[in-house]
Design a protein around this motif. Structure first.
Motif, PDB file in Angstrom:
ATOM      1  N   VAL A   4      38.837  46.735  49.383  1.00 58.07           N
ATOM      2  CA  VAL A   4      39.145  45.315  49.147  1.00 58.07           C
ATOM      3  C   VAL A   4      38.503  44.836  47.854  1.00 58.07           C
ATOM      4  O   VAL A   4      39.138  44.172  47.028  1.00 58.07           O
ATOM      5  CB  VAL A   4      38.669  44.451  50.338  1.00 58.07           C
ATOM      6  N   THR A   5      37.229  45.185  47.666  1.00 56.32           N
ATOM      7  CA  THR A   5      36.531  44.794  46.444  1.00 56.32           C
ATOM      8  C   THR A   5      37.167  45.440  45.220  1.00 56.32           C
ATOM      9  O   THR A   5      37.318  44.806  44.170  1.00 56.32           O
ATOM     10  CB  THR A   5      35.047  45.198  46.528  1.00 56.32           C
ATOM     11  N   GLU A   6      37.570  46.687  45.364  1.00 55.89           N
ATOM     12  CA  GLU A   6      38.204  47.399  44.258  1.00 55.89           C
ATOM     13  C   GLU A   6      39.521  46.744  43.870  1.00 55.89           C
ATOM     14  O   GLU A   6      39.848  46.634  42.681  1.00 55.89           O
ATOM     15  CB  GLU A   6      38.432  48.859  44.648  1.00 55.89           C
ATOM     16  N   ILE A   7      40.274  46.285  44.868  1.00 56.56           N
ATOM     17  CA  ILE A   7      41.538  45.597  44.594  1.00 56.56           C
ATOM     18  C   ILE A   7      41.276  44.277  43.872  1.00 56.56           C
ATOM     19  O   ILE A   7      41.925  43.961  42.864  1.00 56.56           O
ATOM     20  CB  ILE A   7      42.318  45.350  45.901  1.00 56.56           C
ATOM     21  N   VAL A  12      44.941  44.574  37.249  1.00 54.59           N
ATOM     22  CA  VAL A  12      46.329  44.285  37.640  1.00 54.59           C
ATOM     23  C   VAL A  12      46.364  43.123  38.627  1.00 54.59           C
ATOM     24  O   VAL A  12      47.199  42.218  38.517  1.00 54.59           O
ATOM     25  CB  VAL A  12      46.998  45.540  38.246  1.00 54.59           C
ATOM     26  N   PHE A  13      45.455  43.134  39.600  1.00 54.03           N
ATOM     27  CA  PHE A  13      45.387  42.031  40.563  1.00 54.03           C
ATOM     28  C   PHE A  13      45.071  40.720  39.849  1.00 54.03           C
ATOM     29  O   PHE A  13      45.696  39.687  40.119  1.00 54.03           O
ATOM     30  CB  PHE A  13      44.318  42.322  41.616  1.00 54.03           C
ATOM     31  N   ILE A 108      51.093  40.592  45.946  1.00 59.52           N
ATOM     32  CA  ILE A 108      50.260  40.967  44.803  1.00 59.52           C
ATOM     33  C   ILE A 108      49.191  41.978  45.220  1.00 59.52           C
ATOM     34  O   ILE A 108      48.930  42.955  44.504  1.00 59.52           O
ATOM     35  CB  ILE A 108      49.627  39.709  44.182  1.00 59.52           C
ATOM     36  N   VAL A 109      48.583  41.755  46.387  1.00 62.09           N
ATOM     37  CA  VAL A 109      47.575  42.697  46.894  1.00 62.09           C
ATOM     38  C   VAL A 109      48.205  44.064  47.148  1.00 62.09           C
ATOM     39  O   VAL A 109      47.631  45.106  46.782  1.00 62.09           O
ATOM     40  CB  VAL A 109      46.925  42.156  48.184  1.00 62.09           C
ATOM     41  N   SER A 110      49.380  44.091  47.769  1.00 64.39           N
ATOM     42  CA  SER A 110      50.037  45.366  48.078  1.00 64.39           C
ATOM     43  C   SER A 110      50.440  46.110  46.806  1.00 64.39           C
ATOM     44  O   SER A 110      50.337  47.340  46.741  1.00 64.39           O
ATOM     45  CB  SER A 110      51.258  45.136  48.966  1.00 64.39           C
ATOM     46  N   TRP A 247      33.009  32.877  43.066  1.00 60.94           N
ATOM     47  CA  TRP A 247      32.688  34.082  43.858  1.00 60.94           C
ATOM     48  C   TRP A 247      33.772  35.136  43.708  1.00 60.94           C
ATOM     49  O   TRP A 247      33.483  36.323  43.500  1.00 60.94           O
ATOM     50  CB  TRP A 247      32.513  33.678  45.318  1.00 60.94           C
ATOM     51  N   LEU A 248      35.034  34.708  43.790  1.00 61.87           N
ATOM     52  CA  LEU A 248      36.150  35.659  43.674  1.00 61.87           C
ATOM     53  C   LEU A 248      36.235  36.257  42.265  1.00 61.87           C
ATOM     54  O   LEU A 248      36.551  37.441  42.115  1.00 61.87           O
ATOM     55  CB  LEU A 248      37.472  34.960  44.021  1.00 61.87           C
ATOM     56  N   CYS A 249      35.975  35.435  41.258  1.00 63.47           N
ATOM     57  CA  CYS A 249      36.211  35.886  39.881  1.00 63.47           C
ATOM     58  C   CYS A 249      35.002  36.554  39.219  1.00 63.47           C
ATOM     59  O   CYS A 249      35.183  37.426  38.355  1.00 63.47           O
ATOM     60  CB  CYS A 249      36.649  34.696  39.017  1.00 63.47           C
ATOM     61  N   PHE A 250      33.793  36.186  39.624  1.00 61.77           N
ATOM     62  CA  PHE A 250      32.619  36.656  38.895  1.00 61.77           C
ATOM     63  C   PHE A 250      31.615  37.452  39.731  1.00 61.77           C
ATOM     64  O   PHE A 250      30.829  38.210  39.180  1.00 61.77           O
ATOM     65  CB  PHE A 250      31.882  35.462  38.262  1.00 61.77           C
ATOM     66  N   ILE A 251      31.623  37.267  41.054  1.00 69.33           N
ATOM     67  CA  ILE A 251      30.584  37.881  41.873  1.00 69.33           C
ATOM     68  C   ILE A 251      31.065  39.131  42.570  1.00 69.33           C
ATOM     69  O   ILE A 251      30.359  40.151  42.651  1.00 69.33           O
ATOM     70  CB  ILE A 251      30.039  36.865  42.898  1.00 69.33           C
TER      71      ILE A 251
END
Length: 252
Positions: A4-7, A12-13, A108-110, A247-251
């Motif tokens: 999940v973190t890698e995605i 691309v994500f 987008i995740v898939s 958190w989503l973009c930087f952490i």
């Protein structure tokens, strides 16, 4: 590193999610969002706005053309079928909005997961821009999308005043005089300032934003408890949306 973190960290994500927020919010006003459900010409115009950001990504990373085509086709199908599904299942506007956005993001995740698992090679130009893309995504998230989300889920808390109409009580939304769009602009600016403060680690400065905002609305807050509660909901939502986006973009 968890999948999940890698995605979520994958360029691309970040690029595809930036395209989504750009086309579904910043390039689409409320009138277009309402009319595209009834007018196919307006829907076609919206899909053109969906297409060109994806085209830019395709030019930079040609190896992703199949995945980009899938994102575009799925977006078109979701928007085309949404009015019929909403009517058939008798969904509320807020639930329709939620499901619509979850479907777009799930696609987008898939697609990102497919890029990872199939080992699709990315061209070098996108990699040095990864950090910049995350910053762009951050500001795309905390501006107009945050305004739309607040309106969809929290407009019911907007203060109303009681007026008499034909001998009966008629509830009307608070009509205190403000310039049209001022509230949304203030919300955008306060979240942008908070975002800049968080990005540079100046967390204490965030308090100054709400101090200035509270001074401007002091009389209204002190005289109208309903407005004070609505103001507090909006302020807390602004803080929460910026913290989640950072958190989503930087952490992660």
């Amino acid at each position: 590193m968890p999948l999940v973190t890698e995605i979520l960290q994958h360029p691309v994500f970040v690029a595809l999610l930036s395209c989504h927020f750009l086309s579904d919010y910043h390039l689409q006003n409320q009138s277009m969002a309402d009319q595209k459900e009834r007018d196919k010409k307006v829907l076609a115009k919206h899909l053109a706005h969906v297409f060109w950001p994806l085209l830019v990504v395709g030019i930079v990373v040609p190896s992703l053309y199949r995945q980009l085509l899938l994102v575009f086709i799925s977006h078109a199908l979701i928007d085309f079928l949404k009015p019929s599904v909403k009517k058939m299942l008798k969904l509320s506007d807020s639930l329709t909005f939620t499901l619509d956005q979850l479907l777009h993001i799930a696609i987008i995740v898939s697609v990102t997961w497919h890029v990872l698992t199939d080992g699709i090679a990315l061209t070098n130009p996108i990699l040095p821009w990864a950090d910049g893309l995350r910053l762009v995504l951050f500001f795309l998230m905390i501006t107009k999308p945050a305004n739309v989300v607040f309106r969809v889920y929290f407009s019911k808390y907007q203060p109303s005043k009681v007026v008499w109409k034909n001998g009966q009580i008629d509830q009307k939304k608070d009509e205190h005089v403000t310039m049209q769009g001022a509230g949304a602009t203030i919300g955008n600016l306060e979240r942008i300032v908070m975002g800049i403060c968080i990005y540079f680690g100046q967390f204490a400065s965030i308090g100054l934003v709400f101090t200035a905002k509270s001074i401007a609305r002091y009389n209204k807050i002190s005289e109208d408890p309903a407005f004070a509660e609505y103001y507090l909901i909006g302020s807390l939502f602004s803080i929460l949306s910026v913290l989640i986006a950072s958190w989503l973009c930087f952490i992660i």
